[in-house]
Design a protein around this motif. Structure first.
Motif, PDB file in Angstrom:
ATOM      1  N   ASP A  69       1.139  -1.322   0.087  1.00  0.00           N
ATOM      2  CA  ASP A  69      -0.352   0.456  -0.060  1.00  0.00           C
ATOM      3  C   ASP A  69       0.712   1.256  -0.281  1.00  0.00           C
ATOM      4  OD1 ASP A  69       0.363  -0.669   2.872  1.00  0.00           O
ATOM      5  OD2 ASP A  69      -1.158   0.190   3.428  1.00  0.00           O
ATOM      6  N   GLY A  70       1.833   1.026   0.711  1.00  0.00           N
ATOM      7  CA  GLY A  70       3.036   2.382   0.621  1.00  0.00           C
ATOM      8  C   GLY A  70       4.004   2.759  -0.667  1.00  0.00           C
TER       9      GLY A  70
ATOM     10  N   GLN B 281       2.518   1.218  -3.715  1.00  0.00           N
ATOM     11  CA  GLN B 281       1.262   2.199  -4.565  1.00  0.00           C
ATOM     12  C   GLN B 281       0.492   3.568  -4.442  1.00  0.00           C
ATOM     13  OE1 GLN B 281      -1.024  -1.468  -4.543  1.00  0.00           O
ATOM     14  NE2 GLN B 281       0.369  -2.596  -5.216  1.00  0.00           N
ATOM     15  N   ARG B 282       0.535   3.384  -2.959  1.00  0.00           N
ATOM     16  CA  ARG B 282       0.783   5.197  -3.261  1.00  0.00           C
ATOM     17  C   ARG B 282       1.571   6.232  -2.551  1.00  0.00           C
ATOM     18  NH1 ARG B 282      -1.818   4.645   2.565  1.00  0.00           N
ATOM     19  NH2 ARG B 282      -2.640   6.627   1.387  1.00  0.00           N
ATOM     20  N   GLY B 283       2.984   5.328  -3.608  1.00  0.00           N
ATOM     21  CA  GLY B 283       3.293   7.075  -3.608  1.00  0.00           C
ATOM     22  C   GLY B 283       3.755   7.278  -2.573  1.00  0.00           C
ATOM     23  N   LEU B 284       4.412   6.556  -1.247  1.00  0.00           N
ATOM     24  CA  LEU B 284       4.558   6.868  -0.311  1.00  0.00           C
ATOM     25  C   LEU B 284       6.021   6.543   0.241  1.00  0.00           C
ATOM     26  CD1 LEU B 284       1.268   6.072   2.011  1.00  0.00           C
ATOM     27  CD2 LEU B 284       2.102   8.669   1.461  1.00  0.00           C
TER      28      LEU B 284
ATOM     29  N   TYR C 104      -2.563  -9.432   0.824  1.00  0.00           N
ATOM     30  CA  TYR C 104      -1.854  -8.026   0.967  1.00  0.00           C
ATOM     31  C   TYR C 104      -0.784  -8.254   0.291  1.00  0.00           C
ATOM     32  CZ  TYR C 104      -0.341  -4.072   3.764  1.00  0.00           C
ATOM     33  OH  TYR C 104      -0.152  -3.288   4.339  1.00  0.00           O
TER      34      TYR C 104
ATOM     35  N   PHE D  87      -0.391   8.135   7.386  1.00  0.00           N
ATOM     36  CA  PHE D  87      -0.399   7.953   5.588  1.00  0.00           C
ATOM     37  C   PHE D  87      -0.974   6.838   5.480  1.00  0.00           C
ATOM     38  CE2 PHE D  87       4.386   9.287   6.206  1.00  0.00           C
ATOM     39  CZ  PHE D  87       3.642  10.424   5.476  1.00  0.00           C
TER      40      PHE D  87
ATOM     41  N   GLN E  60      -4.427   4.396   6.210  1.00  0.00           N
ATOM     42  CA  GLN E  60      -5.290   4.221   6.002  1.00  0.00           C
ATOM     43  C   GLN E  60      -6.237   3.354   7.492  1.00  0.00           C
ATOM     44  OE1 GLN E  60      -6.244   4.003   1.919  1.00  0.00           O
ATOM     45  NE2 GLN E  60      -6.277   6.252   2.088  1.00  0.00           N
TER      46      GLN E  60
ATOM     47  N   CYS F  47       1.326   0.206   5.626  1.00  0.00           N
ATOM     48  CA  CYS F  47       2.118   0.932   5.421  1.00  0.00           C
ATOM     49  C   CYS F  47       4.086   1.107   5.314  1.00  0.00           C
ATOM     50  CB  CYS F  47       2.074   2.178   5.323  1.00  0.00           C
ATOM     51  SG  CYS F  47       0.948   3.394   4.837  1.00  0.00           S
TER      52      CYS F  47
END
Ligand code: DAT
Ligand code: MG
Length: 144
Positions: free
Chosen positions: A11-12, A14-17, A64, A105, A107, A118
């Motif tokens: 998730d981190g 893919q979300r550009g973090l 995941y 960051f 969710q 993340c």
């Protein structure tokens, strides 16, 4: 110098973090000894999460963790194992304080969805040694 194993989870990534999370690590003064993008096998994740096998959420956790690339790395610094855990915040994003990576960051999990938080960090000296060996094997020599 103490070392720990860390990840930026799918998730981190893919979300550009990645940039913002790495910036926090650099700002905190930890040294990044190793850094690698990886798509791990199910076997590697089974070994990493051996303490959670058998939990009801385990299948969705693995789905995941296999949903996209991970950024894995090794950090070094004074008390880095505990400090990185503090920087990450509580496991469940709904409990993680603002100012922590998960608190800022990640969710909050939805019903029947995996807990996407993340980042990962080893939780003890033993697990840091084990996880560094598992993910980086012989590639842990100091690179300067
Ligand atoms: P941490 O990642 O804070 O070290 P952990 O090692 O106990 O936490 O769990 C590993 C991962 O498993 C965690 O990041 C998210 C998932 N997880 C843990 N407890 C969970 C739960 N009760 N429900 C759903 N997923 C959970
Ligand atoms: Mg853990």
């Amino acid at each position: 110098m103490e070392k720990t194993f860390f990840m930026i989870k799918p998730d981190g990534v893919q979300r550009g973090l990645m940039g913002q999370i790495l910036r926090r690590i650099e700002r905190r003064g930890f040294r990044i000894e190793q850094l690698q993008m990886i798509r791990p096998s199910r076997e590697l994740l089974d070994s990493h999460y051996q303490h959670l096998r058998g939990k009801v959420f385990y299948p969705s956790l693995l789905d995941y963790m296999m949903s996209g690339p991970l950024l894995i790395g090794i950090l070094s610094g004074s008390d880095v194992i505990a400090s990185w855990r503090t920087m990450m915040g509580e496991t469940n994003p709904k409990d993680a304080l603002p100012g922590t990576i998960r608190g800022d960051f990640a969710q909050a999990p939805e019903a029947n969805a995996p807990m996407m938080n993340c980042v990962h960090g080893s939780d003890s000296l033993d697990s840091a040694r084990r996880e560094i060996e598992l993910w980086f094997g012989g590639a842990t020599e100091d690179s300067n």
